[in-house]
Design a protein around this motif. Structure first.
Motif, PDB file in Angstrom:
ATOM      1  N   GLU A 172      -3.390 -10.865  26.018  1.00 53.20           N
ATOM      2  CA  GLU A 172      -2.216 -11.639  26.439  1.00 53.20           C
ATOM      3  C   GLU A 172      -1.508 -12.323  25.270  1.00 53.20           C
ATOM      4  O   GLU A 172      -0.326 -12.645  25.354  1.00 53.20           O
ATOM      5  CB  GLU A 172      -2.596 -12.681  27.509  1.00 53.20           C
ATOM      6  N   ASP A 173      -2.223 -12.504  24.141  1.00 50.59           N
ATOM      7  CA  ASP A 173      -1.599 -13.101  22.956  1.00 50.59           C
ATOM      8  C   ASP A 173      -1.035 -12.044  22.009  1.00 50.59           C
ATOM      9  O   ASP A 173      -0.460 -12.383  20.978  1.00 50.59           O
ATOM     10  CB  ASP A 173      -2.616 -13.957  22.200  1.00 50.59           C
ATOM     11  N   GLY A 174      -1.235 -10.758  22.325  1.00 49.08           N
ATOM     12  CA  GLY A 174      -0.683  -9.678  21.516  1.00 49.08           C
ATOM     13  C   GLY A 174      -1.603  -9.174  20.414  1.00 49.08           C
ATOM     14  O   GLY A 174      -1.153  -8.460  19.517  1.00 49.08           O
ATOM     15  N   TYR A 175      -2.883  -9.490  20.463  1.00 49.61           N
ATOM     16  CA  TYR A 175      -3.812  -9.091  19.407  1.00 49.61           C
ATOM     17  C   TYR A 175      -4.697  -7.925  19.837  1.00 49.61           C
ATOM     18  O   TYR A 175      -5.069  -7.807  21.001  1.00 49.61           O
ATOM     19  CB  TYR A 175      -4.722 -10.262  19.012  1.00 49.61           C
ATOM     20  N   VAL A 176      -5.008  -7.070  18.869  1.00 52.63           N
ATOM     21  CA  VAL A 176      -5.991  -5.988  19.041  1.00 52.63           C
ATOM     22  C   VAL A 176      -7.017  -6.117  17.919  1.00 52.63           C
ATOM     23  O   VAL A 176      -6.776  -6.767  16.912  1.00 52.63           O
ATOM     24  CB  VAL A 176      -5.345  -4.583  19.020  1.00 52.63           C
ATOM     25  N   ARG A 177      -8.159  -5.477  18.120  1.00 49.15           N
ATOM     26  CA  ARG A 177      -9.246  -5.559  17.141  1.00 49.15           C
ATOM     27  C   ARG A 177      -9.362  -4.217  16.402  1.00 49.15           C
ATOM     28  O   ARG A 177      -9.404  -3.164  17.015  1.00 49.15           O
ATOM     29  CB  ARG A 177     -10.558  -5.880  17.863  1.00 49.15           C
ATOM     30  N   TYR A 178      -9.394  -4.300  15.067  1.00 50.10           N
ATOM     31  CA  TYR A 178      -9.586  -3.124  14.211  1.00 50.10           C
ATOM     32  C   TYR A 178     -10.880  -3.292  13.429  1.00 50.10           C
ATOM     33  O   TYR A 178     -11.317  -4.421  13.175  1.00 50.10           O
ATOM     34  CB  TYR A 178      -8.426  -2.976  13.217  1.00 50.10           C
ATOM     35  N   PRO A 179     -11.488  -2.191  13.006  1.00 54.21           N
ATOM     36  CA  PRO A 179     -12.704  -2.310  12.187  1.00 54.21           C
ATOM     37  C   PRO A 179     -12.393  -2.948  10.839  1.00 54.21           C
ATOM     38  O   PRO A 179     -11.286  -2.812  10.313  1.00 54.21           O
ATOM     39  CB  PRO A 179     -13.169  -0.872  11.982  1.00 54.21           C
ATOM     40  N   ASP A 180     -13.364  -3.657  10.317  1.00 50.13           N
ATOM     41  CA  ASP A 180     -13.213  -4.290   9.007  1.00 50.13           C
ATOM     42  C   ASP A 180     -13.739  -3.327   7.942  1.00 50.13           C
ATOM     43  O   ASP A 180     -14.826  -3.512   7.403  1.00 50.13           O
ATOM     44  CB  ASP A 180     -13.968  -5.619   8.983  1.00 50.13           C
ATOM     45  N   ILE A 181     -12.964  -2.272   7.686  1.00 50.98           N
ATOM     46  CA  ILE A 181     -13.350  -1.232   6.729  1.00 50.98           C
ATOM     47  C   ILE A 181     -12.301  -1.197   5.628  1.00 50.98           C
ATOM     48  O   ILE A 181     -11.101  -1.117   5.907  1.00 50.98           O
ATOM     49  CB  ILE A 181     -13.447   0.151   7.414  1.00 50.98           C
ATOM     50  N   ASP A 182     -12.761  -1.249   4.384  1.00 54.34           N
ATOM     51  CA  ASP A 182     -11.872  -1.206   3.234  1.00 54.34           C
ATOM     52  C   ASP A 182     -11.735   0.245   2.763  1.00 54.34           C
ATOM     53  O   ASP A 182     -12.726   0.866   2.348  1.00 54.34           O
ATOM     54  CB  ASP A 182     -12.438  -2.087   2.120  1.00 54.34           C
ATOM     55  N   ALA A 183     -10.543   0.790   2.846  1.00 59.25           N
ATOM     56  CA  ALA A 183     -10.314   2.193   2.495  1.00 59.25           C
ATOM     57  C   ALA A 183     -10.640   2.483   1.032  1.00 59.25           C
ATOM     58  O   ALA A 183     -11.215   3.531   0.712  1.00 59.25           O
ATOM     59  CB  ALA A 183      -8.872   2.593   2.797  1.00 59.25           C
ATOM     60  N   SER A 184     -10.308   1.569   0.123  1.00 60.85           N
ATOM     61  CA  SER A 184     -10.576   1.825  -1.296  1.00 60.85           C
ATOM     62  C   SER A 184     -12.080   1.847  -1.574  1.00 60.85           C
ATOM     63  O   SER A 184     -12.559   2.655  -2.370  1.00 60.85           O
ATOM     64  CB  SER A 184      -9.875   0.800  -2.177  1.00 60.85           C
ATOM     65  N   SER A 185     -12.830   0.993  -0.906  1.00 62.12           N
ATOM     66  CA  SER A 185     -14.283   0.998  -1.059  1.00 62.12           C
ATOM     67  C   SER A 185     -14.873   2.303  -0.517  1.00 62.12           C
ATOM     68  O   SER A 185     -15.773   2.897  -1.124  1.00 62.12           O
ATOM     69  CB  SER A 185     -14.893  -0.193  -0.322  1.00 62.12           C
ATOM     70  N   GLN A 186     -14.356   2.748   0.594  1.00 60.96           N
ATOM     71  CA  GLN A 186     -14.848   4.000   1.177  1.00 60.96           C
ATOM     72  C   GLN A 186     -14.517   5.196   0.278  1.00 60.96           C
ATOM     73  O   GLN A 186     -15.333   6.106   0.135  1.00 60.96           O
ATOM     74  CB  GLN A 186     -14.256   4.211   2.580  1.00 60.96           C
ATOM     75  N   MET A 187     -13.346   5.183  -0.335  1.00 60.20           N
ATOM     76  CA  MET A 187     -12.988   6.270  -1.241  1.00 60.20           C
ATOM     77  C   MET A 187     -13.879   6.266  -2.480  1.00 60.20           C
ATOM     78  O   MET A 187     -14.274   7.328  -2.970  1.00 60.20           O
ATOM     79  CB  MET A 187     -11.510   6.173  -1.646  1.00 60.20           C
ATOM     80  N   SER A 188     -14.219   5.085  -2.975  1.00 60.17           N
ATOM     81  CA  SER A 188     -15.146   4.992  -4.111  1.00 60.17           C
ATOM     82  C   SER A 188     -16.513   5.540  -3.730  1.00 60.17           C
ATOM     83  O   SER A 188     -17.138   6.276  -4.496  1.00 60.17           O
ATOM     84  CB  SER A 188     -15.288   3.542  -4.567  1.00 60.17           C
ATOM     85  N   GLN A 189     -16.983   5.188  -2.536  1.00 60.90           N
ATOM     86  CA  GLN A 189     -18.262   5.708  -2.069  1.00 60.90           C
ATOM     87  C   GLN A 189     -18.209   7.218  -1.879  1.00 60.90           C
ATOM     88  O   GLN A 189     -19.174   7.920  -2.167  1.00 60.90           O
ATOM     89  CB  GLN A 189     -18.664   5.035  -0.766  1.00 60.90           C
ATOM     90  N   LEU A 190     -17.074   7.707  -1.419  1.00 66.21           N
ATOM     91  CA  LEU A 190     -16.902   9.152  -1.240  1.00 66.21           C
ATOM     92  C   LEU A 190     -17.040   9.880  -2.572  1.00 66.21           C
ATOM     93  O   LEU A 190     -17.738  10.897  -2.675  1.00 66.21           O
ATOM     94  CB  LEU A 190     -15.531   9.434  -0.616  1.00 66.21           C
ATOM     95  N   ILE A 191     -16.420   9.346  -3.605  1.00 63.77           N
ATOM     96  CA  ILE A 191     -16.492   9.974  -4.928  1.00 63.77           C
ATOM     97  C   ILE A 191     -17.916   9.925  -5.472  1.00 63.77           C
ATOM     98  O   ILE A 191     -18.430  10.917  -6.001  1.00 63.77           O
ATOM     99  CB  ILE A 191     -15.494   9.301  -5.899  1.00 63.77           C
ATOM    100  N   MET A 192     -18.599   8.778  -5.318  1.00 62.04           N
ATOM    101  CA  MET A 192     -19.982   8.670  -5.804  1.00 62.04           C
ATOM    102  C   MET A 192     -20.900   9.644  -5.074  1.00 62.04           C
ATOM    103  O   MET A 192     -21.728  10.316  -5.700  1.00 62.04           O
ATOM    104  CB  MET A 192     -20.493   7.241  -5.636  1.00 62.04           C
ATOM    105  N   ALA A 193     -20.760   9.726  -3.760  1.00 66.09           N
ATOM    106  CA  ALA A 193     -21.612  10.639  -2.988  1.00 66.09           C
ATOM    107  C   ALA A 193     -21.317  12.090  -3.337  1.00 66.09           C
ATOM    108  O   ALA A 193     -22.229  12.911  -3.455  1.00 66.09           O
ATOM    109  CB  ALA A 193     -21.411  10.393  -1.493  1.00 66.09           C
ATOM    110  N   GLN A 194     -20.052  12.417  -3.526  1.00 65.71           N
ATOM    111  CA  GLN A 194     -19.672  13.778  -3.893  1.00 65.71           C
ATOM    112  C   GLN A 194     -20.251  14.161  -5.255  1.00 65.71           C
ATOM    113  O   GLN A 194     -20.812  15.242  -5.427  1.00 65.71           O
ATOM    114  CB  GLN A 194     -18.152  13.912  -3.915  1.00 65.71           C
ATOM    115  N   ARG A 195     -20.155  13.265  -6.230  1.00 65.49           N
ATOM    116  CA  ARG A 195     -20.686  13.550  -7.563  1.00 65.49           C
ATOM    117  C   ARG A 195     -22.209  13.661  -7.544  1.00 65.49           C
ATOM    118  O   ARG A 195     -22.795  14.486  -8.242  1.00 65.49           O
ATOM    119  CB  ARG A 195     -20.247  12.474  -8.560  1.00 65.49           C
ATOM    120  N   GLY A 196     -22.865  12.826  -6.761  1.00 68.73           N
ATOM    121  CA  GLY A 196     -24.316  12.911  -6.632  1.00 68.73           C
ATOM    122  C   GLY A 196     -24.744  14.221  -6.002  1.00 68.73           C
ATOM    123  O   GLY A 196     -25.722  14.852  -6.437  1.00 68.73           O
ATOM    124  N   TYR A 197     -24.015  14.646  -4.984  1.00 72.26           N
ATOM    125  CA  TYR A 197     -24.315  15.927  -4.341  1.00 72.26           C
ATOM    126  C   TYR A 197     -24.133  17.068  -5.340  1.00 72.26           C
ATOM    127  O   TYR A 197     -24.975  17.954  -5.445  1.00 72.26           O
ATOM    128  CB  TYR A 197     -23.405  16.127  -3.125  1.00 72.26           C
TER     129      TYR A 197
END
Length: 135
Positions: free
Chosen positions: A87-112
């Motif tokens: 009723e106040d106009g708010y929705v809830r989104y996950p607290d996920i940082d895209a840049s942190s996830q991209m950094s983790q993606l690169i680290m996991a890819q290089r490790g693989y």
């Protein structure tokens, strides 16, 4: 260390990195998943790895020991036109940082990739060793 231990150790590393990549991909896919404020937000998943210990005290690779999940509280965003808005106009989104996830993606890819290179080198070494006595 056994003859083919390098393959097993690198293979276990590849499995852990693959599961890490899966978790990051899932987090990125749900980064814009909105829920109503009365529900929990999507919880980011983080893979926890641990070393394997063989009976002789030798290192035996790694395994996924579990997963840690992010906050279900998420972040509130003012979107009065969203169908899920309260009723106040708010929705809830996950607290996920895209840049942190991209950094983790690169680290996991290089490790693989590094573990896959170990498997390739070990395979080449074992194949060469088999051909030494043929000539």
């Amino acid at each position: 260390m056994g003859t083919f231990a390098a393959l097993g150790i690198a293979g276990s590393g590849m499995t852990v990195y693959r599961k890490w990549l899966d978790a990051v991909a899932d987090n990125m896919a749900n980064i814009n998943t909105a829920t109503s404020t009365s529900e929990d937000a999507f919880q980011a998943r983080y893979v926890v790895a641990a070393a394997n210990d063989n009976l002789g005290g030798e290192s035996g690779g790694v395994h996924v020991a579990g997963a840690v999940f992010g906050s279900a509280e998420g972040r509130l965003v003012y979107e009065p036109t969203n169908a899920l808005a309260d009723e106040d106009g708010y929705v809830r989104y996950p607290d996920i940082d895209a840049s942190s996830q991209m950094s983790q993606l690169i680290m996991a890819q290089r490790g693989y990739q590094a573990n896959a290179a170990v498997v390739d080198r070990a395979r080449d070494m074992y194949s060469t060793a088999l051909t030494i006595g043929k000539s």
